[in-house]
Design a protein around this motif. Structure first.
Motif, PDB file in Angstrom:
ATOM      1  N   ASN A 328     -11.427  18.033 136.171  1.00  0.00           N
ATOM      2  CA  ASN A 328      -9.784  18.130 134.989  1.00  0.00           C
ATOM      3  C   ASN A 328      -9.939  16.699 134.405  1.00  0.00           C
ATOM      4  OD1 ASN A 328      -7.351  18.038 134.503  1.00  0.00           O
ATOM      5  ND2 ASN A 328      -8.240  20.133 134.319  1.00  0.00           N
ATOM      6  N   ARG A 329      -9.936  16.557 133.285  1.00  0.00           N
ATOM      7  CA  ARG A 329      -9.761  15.393 132.900  1.00  0.00           C
ATOM      8  C   ARG A 329      -8.418  15.246 132.028  1.00  0.00           C
ATOM      9  NH1 ARG A 329     -14.004  15.519 127.859  1.00  0.00           N
ATOM     10  NH2 ARG A 329     -13.517  13.743 127.687  1.00  0.00           N
ATOM     11  N   GLU A 330      -7.363  16.330 132.404  1.00  0.00           N
ATOM     12  CA  GLU A 330      -5.787  15.971 131.766  1.00  0.00           C
ATOM     13  C   GLU A 330      -5.404  15.366 132.768  1.00  0.00           C
ATOM     14  OE1 GLU A 330      -5.279  20.221 130.118  1.00  0.00           O
ATOM     15  OE2 GLU A 330      -6.528  20.264 131.584  1.00  0.00           O
ATOM     16  N   SER A 331      -5.664  15.440 134.121  1.00  0.00           N
ATOM     17  CA  SER A 331      -4.949  14.540 134.690  1.00  0.00           C
ATOM     18  C   SER A 331      -4.944  12.732 134.116  1.00  0.00           C
ATOM     19  CB  SER A 331      -5.674  14.690 136.482  1.00  0.00           C
ATOM     20  OG  SER A 331      -6.932  14.406 136.603  1.00  0.00           O
ATOM     21  N   THR A 332      -5.976  12.032 134.007  1.00  0.00           N
ATOM     22  CA  THR A 332      -5.949  10.964 133.737  1.00  0.00           C
ATOM     23  C   THR A 332      -4.778  10.492 132.743  1.00  0.00           C
ATOM     24  OG1 THR A 332      -8.515  11.170 133.572  1.00  0.00           O
ATOM     25  CG2 THR A 332      -7.358   9.575 132.402  1.00  0.00           C
ATOM     26  N   VAL A 333      -4.493  10.858 131.547  1.00  0.00           N
ATOM     27  CA  VAL A 333      -3.057  10.942 131.374  1.00  0.00           C
ATOM     28  C   VAL A 333      -2.284  10.755 131.610  1.00  0.00           C
ATOM     29  CG1 VAL A 333      -1.609  11.427 129.504  1.00  0.00           C
ATOM     30  CG2 VAL A 333      -3.890  12.005 129.185  1.00  0.00           C
ATOM     31  N   ILE A 334      -1.848  11.816 132.917  1.00  0.00           N
ATOM     32  CA  ILE A 334      -0.780  10.949 133.480  1.00  0.00           C
ATOM     33  C   ILE A 334      -0.893   9.812 134.946  1.00  0.00           C
ATOM     34  CG2 ILE A 334       0.158  12.899 135.708  1.00  0.00           C
ATOM     35  CD1 ILE A 334      -0.828  15.420 134.573  1.00  0.00           C
ATOM     36  N   GLU A 335      -2.147   9.992 134.775  1.00  0.00           N
ATOM     37  CA  GLU A 335      -2.581   9.004 135.596  1.00  0.00           C
ATOM     38  C   GLU A 335      -1.773   7.269 134.661  1.00  0.00           C
ATOM     39  OE1 GLU A 335      -3.198   5.951 138.243  1.00  0.00           O
ATOM     40  OE2 GLU A 335      -2.559   7.896 139.022  1.00  0.00           O
ATOM     41  N   ALA A 336      -2.074   7.430 133.598  1.00  0.00           N
ATOM     42  CA  ALA A 336      -2.138   7.011 133.249  1.00  0.00           C
ATOM     43  C   ALA A 336      -0.288   6.148 132.773  1.00  0.00           C
ATOM     44  CB  ALA A 336      -2.810   6.677 131.533  1.00  0.00           C
ATOM     45  N   TYR A 337      -0.238   7.473 132.295  1.00  0.00           N
ATOM     46  CA  TYR A 337       1.530   7.369 132.381  1.00  0.00           C
ATOM     47  C   TYR A 337       2.071   6.839 133.432  1.00  0.00           C
ATOM     48  CZ  TYR A 337       6.669   8.748 131.525  1.00  0.00           C
ATOM     49  OH  TYR A 337       7.775   8.937 130.932  1.00  0.00           O
ATOM     50  N   LEU A 338       1.546   7.105 134.773  1.00  0.00           N
ATOM     51  CA  LEU A 338       2.449   6.184 136.562  1.00  0.00           C
ATOM     52  C   LEU A 338       1.487   5.004 136.200  1.00  0.00           C
ATOM     53  CD1 LEU A 338       1.426   8.965 138.463  1.00  0.00           C
ATOM     54  CD2 LEU A 338       3.179   8.547 137.491  1.00  0.00           C
ATOM     55  N   LEU A 339       0.758   4.427 135.920  1.00  0.00           N
ATOM     56  CA  LEU A 339       0.599   2.559 135.204  1.00  0.00           C
ATOM     57  C   LEU A 339       1.031   1.963 134.648  1.00  0.00           C
ATOM     58  CD1 LEU A 339      -3.505   2.866 135.636  1.00  0.00           C
ATOM     59  CD2 LEU A 339      -2.412   2.754 137.277  1.00  0.00           C
ATOM     60  N   PHE A 340       1.174   2.392 133.712  1.00  0.00           N
ATOM     61  CA  PHE A 340       2.235   1.455 132.193  1.00  0.00           C
ATOM     62  C   PHE A 340       3.935   1.926 132.862  1.00  0.00           C
ATOM     63  CE2 PHE A 340       3.844   4.977 130.046  1.00  0.00           C
ATOM     64  CZ  PHE A 340       4.712   4.657 129.086  1.00  0.00           C
ATOM     65  N   ARG A 341       4.157   3.100 133.415  1.00  0.00           N
ATOM     66  CA  ARG A 341       5.884   3.557 133.068  1.00  0.00           C
ATOM     67  C   ARG A 341       6.743   2.302 134.905  1.00  0.00           C
ATOM     68  NH1 ARG A 341       9.788   6.591 130.366  1.00  0.00           N
ATOM     69  NH2 ARG A 341      11.232   5.199 130.077  1.00  0.00           N
ATOM     70  N   TYR A 342       5.593   2.554 135.390  1.00  0.00           N
ATOM     71  CA  TYR A 342       6.101   2.506 137.053  1.00  0.00           C
ATOM     72  C   TYR A 342       5.449   0.725 137.800  1.00  0.00           C
ATOM     73  CZ  TYR A 342       8.430   6.599 136.466  1.00  0.00           C
ATOM     74  OH  TYR A 342       8.888   8.321 135.937  1.00  0.00           O
ATOM     75  N   GLU A 343       4.209   1.098 137.217  1.00  0.00           N
ATOM     76  CA  GLU A 343       3.191  -0.181 137.403  1.00  0.00           C
ATOM     77  C   GLU A 343       3.036  -1.044 136.713  1.00  0.00           C
ATOM     78  OE1 GLU A 343       0.212   1.169 139.817  1.00  0.00           O
ATOM     79  OE2 GLU A 343       1.568   2.492 140.600  1.00  0.00           O
ATOM     80  N   HIS A 344       3.201  -1.204 135.391  1.00  0.00           N
ATOM     81  CA  HIS A 344       3.520  -2.444 133.864  1.00  0.00           C
ATOM     82  C   HIS A 344       1.527  -2.641 133.652  1.00  0.00           C
ATOM     83  CE1 HIS A 344       7.475  -2.498 135.988  1.00  0.00           C
ATOM     84  NE2 HIS A 344       7.711  -1.878 134.825  1.00  0.00           N
TER      85      HIS A 344
END
Length: 565
Positions: A328-344
């Motif tokens: 599954n490749r769609e999870s990549t975008v969700i991980e990207a969102y976590l990286l910038f939104r919460y971990e900068h």
């Protein structure tokens, strides 16, 4: 047959009144009792029984026709010998109501209407009944085509649609066209696309979630003979999708998506509960795992847990998904969102966003993924890039209010205030109580110094939430008697109150301090937000509410700590 006011169709749509602007098309304004919002109904006479399969094919084709220049289907039904289609209610004006109009303005209508016809013709669909009521201009959305001929068009020749569009436009001009428009109309009159316009045919888009207005309806259903259309909402199938999901699992999945799209603390909790029930019924339901992860990724934004808890829970769901669908490749975008939104971790996030949105990937046609990347770019101040991605997301899902809210905010941050206000007005026309939009436009008005406009927004919020009525009255009285200073002093007391703290992030306390010139206190509030890993700190580089802080060296230090430019 006429539908009388008060008639309830399919136990869901209450007919309110006929639409005089439809000019004989047998169209009505109705109330969607399930979603609590207005809808538009177009009635038509059913064909003979032998033609029902052909009608089934046409309604199914129309239901799959998703384009920003075409008014989308929401539902289909029947009452005795009358069929009807339901579309979302959109506040706008038809060409019949606005004509005659200057030729220079009509060219814009011509381009947008032709784009919609090209998209329909590319899928083998003709309109078959174009007249001045078939074109409607909606603020924030542009020109849309509506009222495709039902049950069948008189002609299946696409050239007849082009000729019809040419006739409609030529009769609606208030003055003589220039050379370009005259040649444009002449080409249409001959049944061909103008030479300076290459056909913009596109393959059918497969959307994960078509529209907020479609949240409660997965299928078009009719109870006559075999006339029942397939599901409206679908997405591309990856290598593994598990079983053919049962109706109960599917129902809970759609319920979860509906609540998720409402974007509030309570609705996100309801969404997660519904999606977990879908997965309990079908543990191989890939779409439900993705929906659950997207829902969890927003938890801290709406006060349902800390940033750390949000990231941990979301990643646990993504790990469960990976066991079901390793490719599954769609999870990549969700991980990207976590990286910038919460971990900068901005650079890593951008790399993952671009990987997940590569052409041909499922996320490349997913409105949520596109708008998350657009939001990411907007936070970095890369406005032109951001607007391209956000507008692409809106084109795929025109009625998703959260996507339109982020587009409006991005326009405001880019300095395009009037365009932002136009988009916010379109959101208000669709749902005046959509909290995410009303909160954002209120704080933007405050940052622009237009406190009277901010108070009007707050008055509207208070009409839909009785708990805010007292605060709205007190704030208006403070502003009336003490001006901006009294307004912001009361806003500060609200932010510092125990009840308000339960609702708001400490990031927002910086707004009144900054407006009052209390810079030490403003940076103190931002320090609290940093300590709590506030998800709103990603706004800090562009947020006009922090504009009074930007000349202070501590502001540059704040951006450095957030890994921002």
């Amino acid at each position: 047959m006429q539908f009388a006011p008060g008639l309830v169709l399919n136990e869901r749509y209450e007919v309110r009144a006929p639409l005089p602007e439809a000019q004989g098309r047998n169209a009505y304004r109705a109330l969607d009792l399930r979603l609590g919002r207005d809808a538009r109904i177009q009635a038509f006479e059913l064909p003979a029984a032998g033609d029902l399969p052909a009608l089934d094919r046409r309604t199914h084709a129309l239901a799959g026709l998703q384009h920003p220049r075409i008014r989308s289907f929401q539902d289909v039904g029947m009452l005795r010998r009358e069929g009807y289609v339901v579309t979302p209610w959109l506040s706008g004006f038809t060409l019949a109501e606005l004509a005659p109009m200057p030729a220079i303005r009509l060219r814009g209508w011509a381009e947008e209407a032709l784009a919609g016809l090209e998209a329909a013709h590319a899928q083998g669909i003709v309109h078959g009944a174009l007249d001045p009521t078939s074109l409607v201009e909606v603020p924030g959305l542009g020109v849309l085509i509506q009222d495709f001929a039902l049950p069948f068009p008189a002609s299946h020749d696409p050239a007849e649609d082009l000729r019809g569009l040419g006739r409609v436009l030529a009769r609606s001009m208030a003055d003589e066209p220039d050379k370009d428009l005259r040649e444009f109309l002449e080409a249409l009159a001959q049944g061909r696309v103008p030479a300076d316009r290459a056909p913009r045919a596109q393959p059918p888009r497969q959307l994960k979630w078509q529209s907020l207005a479609f949240a409660g309806s997965a299928c078009l259903l009719l109870g006559l003979g075999g006339w029942a259309t397939s599901r409206l909402i679908h997405r591309p199938a990856p290598a593994i999708r598990g079983t053919d999901h049962g109706s109960e699992a599917r129902r809970f999945y759609l319920e979860g998506r509906h609540h998720w799209n409402r974007r509030s603390k309570e609705n996100l909790l309801k969404a997660e509960a519904a999606l977990r029930r879908a997965l309990a019924l079908d543990p191989t339901y890939v779409d439900a795992y993705l929906a659950l992860a997207e829902c969890q990724a927003l938890s801290a934004v709406f006060g349902n847990g800390s940033a750390q808890e949000t990231a941990e829970r979301t990643r646990a769901t993504l790990r469960d998904l990976a066991r079901i669908d390793p490719s599954n490749r769609e999870s990549t975008v969700i991980e990207a969102y976590l990286l910038f939104r919460y971990e900068h971790r901005w650079r890593e996030a951008e790399a993952l966003f671009r990987k997940g949105l590569e052409p041909g990937s499922p996320s490349a046609s997913d409105p949520t993924s596109l708008h998350w990347f657009g939001f990411f770019l907007s936070c970095l101040g890369r406005h032109e890039e951001a607007l391209v991605w956000l507008e692409r997301a809106v084109a795929l899902e025109p009625l998703n209010l959260q996507i339109r809210t982020n587009l409006a905010v991005a326009l405001a941050w880019a300095g395009r205030r009037q365009e932002a206000l136009t988009v916010f007005q379109a959101i208000k026309d669709l749902d005046p109580t959509f909290t995410s939009a009303t909160d954002r436009i209120r704080t933007l008005h405050e940052s622009w110094g237009d406190l009277e406009a901010a108070l009007r927004v707050f008055d509207t919020q208070a009409q839909g939430d009785a708990t805010l009525a007292g605060s709205a009255r007190a704030l208006r009285a403070a502003y009336r008697h003490g001006g901006a200073k009294a307004y912001w002093e009361l806003r500060l007391l609200e932010y510092q109150g125990a009840e308000h703290r339960a609702r708001w992030d400490p990031y927002f306390e910086a707004y009144p301090h900054a407006a009052l010139g209390q810079l030490d206190e403003a940076f103190g509030a931002l320090d609290k937000a940093l300590a709590g890993h506030s998800p709103y700190l990603v706004w800090a580089y562009q947020d006009p509410g922090l504009a009074p802080l930007r000349s202070d060296p501590r502001y540059r230090e704040l951006l450095r700590r957030l890994n921002l430019p």
